[in-house]
Design a protein around this motif. Sequence first.
Motif, PDB file in Angstrom:
ATOM      1  N   UNK A  32       5.263  15.420   0.214  1.00  0.00           N
ATOM      2  CA  UNK A  32       5.891  14.417   1.065  1.00  0.00           C
ATOM      3  C   UNK A  32       4.904  13.797   2.037  1.00  0.00           C
ATOM      4  N   UNK A  33       3.775  14.480   2.269  1.00  0.00           N
ATOM      5  CA  UNK A  33       2.800  13.951   3.220  1.00  0.00           C
ATOM      6  C   UNK A  33       1.878  12.930   2.573  1.00  0.00           C
ATOM      7  N   UNK A 117      12.235  10.971  20.395  1.00  0.00           N
ATOM      8  CA  UNK A 117      12.936  12.226  20.131  1.00  0.00           C
ATOM      9  C   UNK A 117      12.347  12.987  18.937  1.00  0.00           C
ATOM     10  N   UNK A 118      11.251  12.453  18.381  1.00  0.00           N
ATOM     11  CA  UNK A 118      10.522  13.132  17.297  1.00  0.00           C
ATOM     12  C   UNK A 118      11.411  13.385  16.084  1.00  0.00           C
ATOM     13  N   UNK A 119      12.164  12.351  15.701  1.00  0.00           N
ATOM     14  CA  UNK A 119      13.105  12.493  14.597  1.00  0.00           C
ATOM     15  C   UNK A 119      12.594  11.908  13.282  1.00  0.00           C
ATOM     16  N   UNK A 120      11.468  11.178  13.323  1.00  0.00           N
ATOM     17  CA  UNK A 120      11.089  10.351  12.187  1.00  0.00           C
ATOM     18  C   UNK A 120       9.768  10.773  11.540  1.00  0.00           C
ATOM     19  N   UNK A 121       9.630  10.385  10.290  1.00  0.00           N
ATOM     20  CA  UNK A 121       8.368  10.493   9.554  1.00  0.00           C
ATOM     21  C   UNK A 121       7.722   9.121   9.497  1.00  0.00           C
ATOM     22  N   UNK A 122       6.437   9.065   9.792  1.00  0.00           N
ATOM     23  CA  UNK A 122       5.696   7.797   9.707  1.00  0.00           C
ATOM     24  C   UNK A 122       5.325   7.531   8.247  1.00  0.00           C
ATOM     25  N   UNK A 123       5.554   6.291   7.820  1.00  0.00           N
ATOM     26  CA  UNK A 123       5.165   5.898   6.466  1.00  0.00           C
ATOM     27  C   UNK A 123       4.965   4.391   6.426  1.00  0.00           C
ATOM     28  N   UNK A 124       3.725   3.978   6.173  1.00  0.00           N
ATOM     29  CA  UNK A 124       3.418   2.557   6.040  1.00  0.00           C
ATOM     30  C   UNK A 124       3.429   2.205   4.556  1.00  0.00           C
ATOM     31  N   UNK A 125       4.359   1.370   4.167  1.00  0.00           N
ATOM     32  CA  UNK A 125       4.478   0.985   2.768  1.00  0.00           C
ATOM     33  C   UNK A 125       3.329   0.055   2.378  1.00  0.00           C
ATOM     34  N   UNK A 126       3.240  -0.258   1.092  1.00  0.00           N
ATOM     35  CA  UNK A 126       2.189  -1.156   0.606  1.00  0.00           C
ATOM     36  C   UNK A 126       2.364  -2.580   1.136  1.00  0.00           C
ATOM     37  N   UNK A 127       3.533  -2.873   1.707  1.00  0.00           N
ATOM     38  CA  UNK A 127       3.801  -4.218   2.225  1.00  0.00           C
ATOM     39  C   UNK A 127       3.618  -4.297   3.739  1.00  0.00           C
ATOM     40  N   UNK A 128       2.984  -3.296   4.312  1.00  0.00           N
ATOM     41  CA  UNK A 128       2.929  -3.162   5.771  1.00  0.00           C
ATOM     42  C   UNK A 128       2.362  -4.410   6.459  1.00  0.00           C
ATOM     43  N   UNK A 129       1.295  -4.965   5.921  1.00  0.00           N
ATOM     44  CA  UNK A 129       0.630  -6.102   6.575  1.00  0.00           C
ATOM     45  C   UNK A 129       1.464  -7.371   6.510  1.00  0.00           C
ATOM     46  N   UNK A 130       2.496  -7.388   5.696  1.00  0.00           N
ATOM     47  CA  UNK A 130       3.331  -8.581   5.561  1.00  0.00           C
ATOM     48  C   UNK A 130       4.566  -8.551   6.467  1.00  0.00           C
ATOM     49  N   UNK A 131       4.656  -7.518   7.292  1.00  0.00           N
ATOM     50  CA  UNK A 131       5.768  -7.390   8.221  1.00  0.00           C
ATOM     51  C   UNK A 131       5.301  -7.864   9.596  1.00  0.00           C
ATOM     52  N   UNK A 140       3.826   3.330  12.174  1.00  0.00           N
ATOM     53  CA  UNK A 140       4.533   3.427  10.906  1.00  0.00           C
ATOM     54  C   UNK A 140       5.831   4.197  10.936  1.00  0.00           C
ATOM     55  N   UNK A 141       6.341   4.497  12.123  1.00  0.00           N
ATOM     56  CA  UNK A 141       7.580   5.277  12.189  1.00  0.00           C
ATOM     57  C   UNK A 141       8.805   4.455  11.805  1.00  0.00           C
ATOM     58  N   UNK A 142       8.756   3.130  11.978  1.00  0.00           N
ATOM     59  CA  UNK A 142       9.879   2.313  11.567  1.00  0.00           C
ATOM     60  C   UNK A 142       9.398   0.906  11.238  1.00  0.00           C
ATOM     61  N   UNK A 143      10.137   0.243  10.403  1.00  0.00           N
ATOM     62  CA  UNK A 143       9.864  -1.165  10.113  1.00  0.00           C
ATOM     63  C   UNK A 143      11.161  -1.819   9.674  1.00  0.00           C
ATOM     64  N   UNK A 144      11.348  -3.055  10.071  1.00  0.00           N
ATOM     65  CA  UNK A 144      12.559  -3.789   9.702  1.00  0.00           C
ATOM     66  C   UNK A 144      12.439  -4.294   8.275  1.00  0.00           C
ATOM     67  N   UNK A 145      13.551  -4.243   7.548  1.00  0.00           N
ATOM     68  CA  UNK A 145      13.583  -4.772   6.191  1.00  0.00           C
ATOM     69  C   UNK A 145      14.186  -6.162   6.118  1.00  0.00           C
ATOM     70  N   UNK A 146      14.942  -6.526   7.145  1.00  0.00           N
ATOM     71  CA  UNK A 146      15.632  -7.809   7.134  1.00  0.00           C
ATOM     72  C   UNK A 146      15.983  -8.203   8.566  1.00  0.00           C
ATOM     73  N   UNK A 278      14.433   3.956   8.577  1.00  0.00           N
ATOM     74  CA  UNK A 278      13.720   5.105   9.143  1.00  0.00           C
ATOM     75  C   UNK A 278      13.946   6.337   8.276  1.00  0.00           C
ATOM     76  N   UNK A 279      12.917   7.181   8.205  1.00  0.00           N
ATOM     77  CA  UNK A 279      12.965   8.381   7.374  1.00  0.00           C
ATOM     78  C   UNK A 279      13.077   9.608   8.264  1.00  0.00           C
ATOM     79  N   UNK A 280      14.038  10.440   7.955  1.00  0.00           N
ATOM     80  CA  UNK A 280      14.258  11.673   8.699  1.00  0.00           C
ATOM     81  C   UNK A 280      13.027  12.587   8.574  1.00  0.00           C
TER      82      UNK A 280
END
Length: 363
Positions: A32-33, A117-131, A140-146, A278-280
């Motif tokens: 998962x890491x 609150x330390x609830x999330x996992x950071x994950x930068x998707x392959x589309x990160x630079x386009x956000x 990378x803890x959160x990103x809007x999809x829409x 966001x990912x738990x």
Amino acid sequence: MKFGKKSGILVLSLALTGTLLAGCSTQADDSATSDNLTTITKNAKKEGMVRSVGMPDSWANWVGTWNDLKDKFGVKHQDTDMSSAQELQNFKSVGKTASAADIGDIGINVAPTAVKQNLLTAYKTKYWDQIPAWAKDSKGYWSAGYTGTIAFITDTKNVKASDAPTSWQQLADGKYNVDLGDVTTAAQSQYGVLAAAVANGGNEKDIQPGIKFFQKLQKEHRLSTNNLTVQNLQKGETQVAIVWDFNALNYRKLIGDNSRYKITIPTDGSVMSGYAEVINKNAAHPNAAKLARNYILSDAGQINLAKGFARPIRKDVKLPADVAAQLLPDSDYKDVYHVKDGAAWNATTLKLAQLWQSEVLGK
């Protein structure tokens, strides 16, 4: 049919299917890491399930993405509809209940609280630079999809079409009853207050113009904080409601009477924001959650959201002509405000419930 509570409003949701796989771990394994998409995809297929909160089938056409994940990767899906605040509480429940989710969809005003609150996992998707920068966390803890923009939906069976409000000023001067929803818990309703504030000279640091706007409606007995449903909208129990643009468009489609409902972005100011996937941190299916977040930001995932009337966060995605045609025209979004200080808005929303109770509902 099932009713959910996404962002504090009731929405129609298709019957949800799928069962949890037996024997899933409640902790992320070493794979998962890894942010390697090939590895994530391989392990997501093994997990075979993604469990979400606040991402019901009918909200912004999430069903399109869930179906794609099942068809393309064999990843089944199950959702429990919740408000943003309830989603964070669910993330805290891991180890205490089997219903803790892998992924959620929360108002970006709430996302900084989840990080603290330390609830999330950071994950930068392959589309990160386009956000856009305003729509993501730098780590990378959160990103809007829409995106969603605050709009008015008017039932012209109750209000003459020529009298349907197109601005906050018209809304204030009119005689309409106004549905806002629950400001104490719902991101949509909180952004409604912010939009009224922006139209009257305020911002995320100064919410008082919005509070004063709704004080006036409350004193005139024109304000409703009941949850809006497709049913009461169809039955004619609503005159004007303040909702996200994609909700207004979706409600109109579900009811199937385009001529009856007028939808407008207020011309004297509105607010565009977004919902963050966001990912738990303790997801039982961490790879499936990462795969889902990546797919949501892919061209296909963004088009799925647009089919549900949500405007994609990625501006480089070319929408099919028929999908683009069902959205409001770009010209309607000329006077739209983005929150400039996310920390200030987060602090404001934390105080807003008490402020709303004492200064609006208590008057």
